[in-house]
Write an enzyme that holds these catalytic residues in place. Structure first.
Site, PDB file in Angstrom:
ATOM      1  N   LYS A 197       0.844  -1.158   0.235  1.00 42.29           N
ATOM      2  CA  LYS A 197       0.106   0.164   0.085  1.00 42.29           C
ATOM      3  C   LYS A 197       0.895   1.320  -0.130  1.00 42.29           C
ATOM      4  O   LYS A 197       1.642   1.376   0.706  1.00 42.29           O
ATOM      5  CB  LYS A 197      -0.907  -0.124   1.201  1.00 42.29           C
ATOM      6  CG  LYS A 197      -1.932   1.022   1.396  1.00 42.29           C
ATOM      7  CD  LYS A 197      -2.791   0.786   2.627  1.00 42.29           C
ATOM      8  CE  LYS A 197      -3.876   1.973   2.644  1.00 42.29           C
ATOM      9  NZ  LYS A 197      -4.656   1.825   3.755  1.00 42.29           N
ATOM     10  N   SER A 227      -9.955   2.504   2.774  1.00 39.65           N
ATOM     11  CA  SER A 227      -9.241   3.175   1.791  1.00 39.65           C
ATOM     12  C   SER A 227      -7.998   2.172   1.123  1.00 39.65           C
ATOM     13  O   SER A 227      -7.411   2.625   0.191  1.00 39.65           O
ATOM     14  CB  SER A 227      -8.094   4.110   2.682  1.00 39.65           C
ATOM     15  OG  SER A 227      -7.335   3.419   3.418  1.00 39.65           O
ATOM     16  N   SER A 239     -10.260   0.229   7.238  1.00 43.89           N
ATOM     17  CA  SER A 239      -9.778   0.436   5.880  1.00 43.89           C
ATOM     18  C   SER A 239      -9.054  -0.797   5.574  1.00 43.89           C
ATOM     19  O   SER A 239      -8.508  -0.950   4.168  1.00 43.89           O
ATOM     20  CB  SER A 239      -8.921   1.548   5.716  1.00 43.89           C
ATOM     21  OG  SER A 239      -9.644   2.731   5.690  1.00 43.89           O
TER      22      SER A 239
END
Length: 493
Positions: A79, A159, A183
């Site tokens: 990420k 997210s 998330s």
């Protein structure tokens, strides 16, 4: 031989170790899959050379008979919130575009030390602020899933939407995620994969771009509970560079996996039966109770009476911390600098932030600055912190009656991209089941349960006692074995 991109963490690690295939063959297969899947927009930056170099190092170790590590030969997605030395790290924001850290985050370094390689940096909601992966400066991420009979682009959740999309599409066997208010869990539920947020402090926050420091926690996203256990073991550990890091040994979660829940009690929070929750979600929750009963658990009712206040409290605490954390992006030290002709320092700050931050980030900074301002600090921020304490106390009392809690992960399945853009409050409600565990700093996991009438995945959530990731993983494994979830998206990308 099975197509390598269909394999998960455990199968790749074991296959490389046994010599069934080489780490380089795995890296090449996934590099090719990533290159073919550009239309998902899951990656901001791809790093095929990093994946190949790590693979070659693992193959060389195997040739010498050396230990390959717990993630030996497994290429993963990272990420783009984790600092990676010499590789652009943006938090999906224009304000950090072009920032190449000169250091490695602790979590990513732990994974490289365990033998993993990096396929690239994954897209996300800007600064991890969002529930649909539509706030990224680098464009929306598409879910690999589609509604039955429709070609509308669906949200992969947020997210960590790039992470969930990449794992579900089989272009990465696993990925890192971060979870501030859901998330990891919400995108995992939307895309039919597993994701666990460990106890707050279990994984170091050093080198992770901060959103809300008292909530942020890294965790793994993969297709199975076993793969999450392996990866979490590699990621976790005490870090003296992070003042909130837990000074505890990392348990052997993979070795401790057991789907036998005899003697365990699973709590069902009555307050989670909320208006507006999809019928298909409620049915899967009922089915989840039966699966856990079948695994030997006793199902008991519990009360988490302050649940309805958790989401409003979260949307005060998290933006407050964000407004403080994001003050460092001023155009002086790194990233974007917008300097209009004849501008002074204050003008540069204003121009840089106006240009660099997206609308959702600005919205949360404004909320956070407002609730921290002199006239409102006691009315909002202090009250929210008191609610947070009450939410934590609810869980502590509930865990006096049970060992873990079963709940839905999300109130609905995935929705089409763009469908909630004009309604931030409805978007925020996506996190209603995920936020309480975040406020209390508890370990929590989403495991895929079934698909709904539209053919979209639904997840079930297990919340555990502090430090009891093993209990969460074991309950997740019991669900996984009984659900037999093997649905995967039809390839369109």
């Amino acid at each position: 031989m099975t197509e390598l991109t269909n394999l998960g963490v455990k199968d790749i690690r074991d296959g490389v170790a046994s010599g069934e295939f080489t780490a380089r063959e795995v890296a090449e297969a996934f590099n090719a899959a990533v290159a073919e899947a550009a239309s998902l927009n899951a990656f901001i930056v791809t790093t095929p050379d990093h994946a190949l170099a790590s693979a070659d190092a693992v193959d060389a170790k195997r040739a010498k008979g050396e230990d390959l590590g717990t993630m030996g030969g497994v290429p993963i997605g990272m990420k783009d919130l984790f600092a990676t030395k010499g590789v652009q790290t943006t938090a999906a924001s224009h304000i950090l575009e072009g920032f190449n850290p000169q250091y490695e985050s602790t979590v990513s370094q732990n994974l490289w030390d365990a033998g993993a390689g990096m396929l690239g940096k994954l897209n996300l909601d800007q600064f991890a602020m969002g529930s649909s992966n539509e706030t990224s400066y680098f464009g929306n991420v598409s879910s690999p899933w589609r509604k039955a009979g429709s070609n509308a682009a669906m949200s992969p959740g947020g997210s960590s939407g790039g992470s969930s999309s990449a794992v579900a599409a089989r272009i990465a066997p696993a990925a890192t995620g971060t979870d501030t208010g859901g998330s990891i869990r919400q995108p995992a539920a939307f895309t039919g994969i597993c994701g666990i947020k460990p106890t707050y402090g279990r994984c170091s926050r050093w080198g992770v771009v901060a959103f809300a420091s008292s909530l942020d926690q890294a965790g793994p996203m993969a297709r199975t509970v076993e793969d999450c256990a392996i990866m979490l073991e590699a990621m976790a550990g005490f870090d003296p560079k992070d003042a909130t890091s837990l000074k505890m040994d990392v348990p052997a979660w993979e070795a401790g996996l057991s789907a036998d829940l005899k003697g365990k009690r699973i709590g069902i929070p009555r307050e989670y039966r909320m208006e507006g929750t999809d019928e298909d979600i409620l049915k899967s929750w009922e089915q989840g109770k039966e699966w856990l009963r079948d695994a030997g658990a006793e199902i008991v009712d519990v009360s988490l009476q302050h649940t309805k206040y958790a989401l409003p409290a979260y949307y005060i605490v998290a933006p407050a911390e964000a407004s403080s954390n994001l003050a460092r992006y001023d155009g002086v030290r790194y990233g974007l600098r917008d300097l209009p002709d004849g501008a002074g320092l204050q003008d540069m700050y204003a121009a840089t932030r106006a240009e660099g931050f997206g609308d959702e980030v600005k919205r949360r900074i404004l909320i956070g600055t407002y609730v921290l301002s002199a006239g409102f600090y006691d009315a909002y921020y202090n009250q929210a912190q008191k609610v947070r304490t009450l939410v934590s106390r609810d869980f502590a009392e509930a865990f006096g009656q049970c060992d873990a809690i079963l709940a839905p992960t999300t109130p609905t399945a995935s929705f089409p991209l763009g469908s909630l853009n004009d309604d931030p409050l409805t978007m925020y409600l996506n996190d209603v089941f995920a936020v309480p565990a975040s406020l209390a700093g508890l370990p929590a996991m989403s495991v895929p349960a079934t698909v709904n009438s539209d053919g979209l995945p639904l997840g079930l959530q297990i919340v555990g006692k502090p430090f009891d990731e093993q209990g969460v993983l074991n309950a997740g494994l019991a669900i996984q074995q009984r659900a037999g979830f093997d649905a995967k998206p039809e390839k369109w990308w």
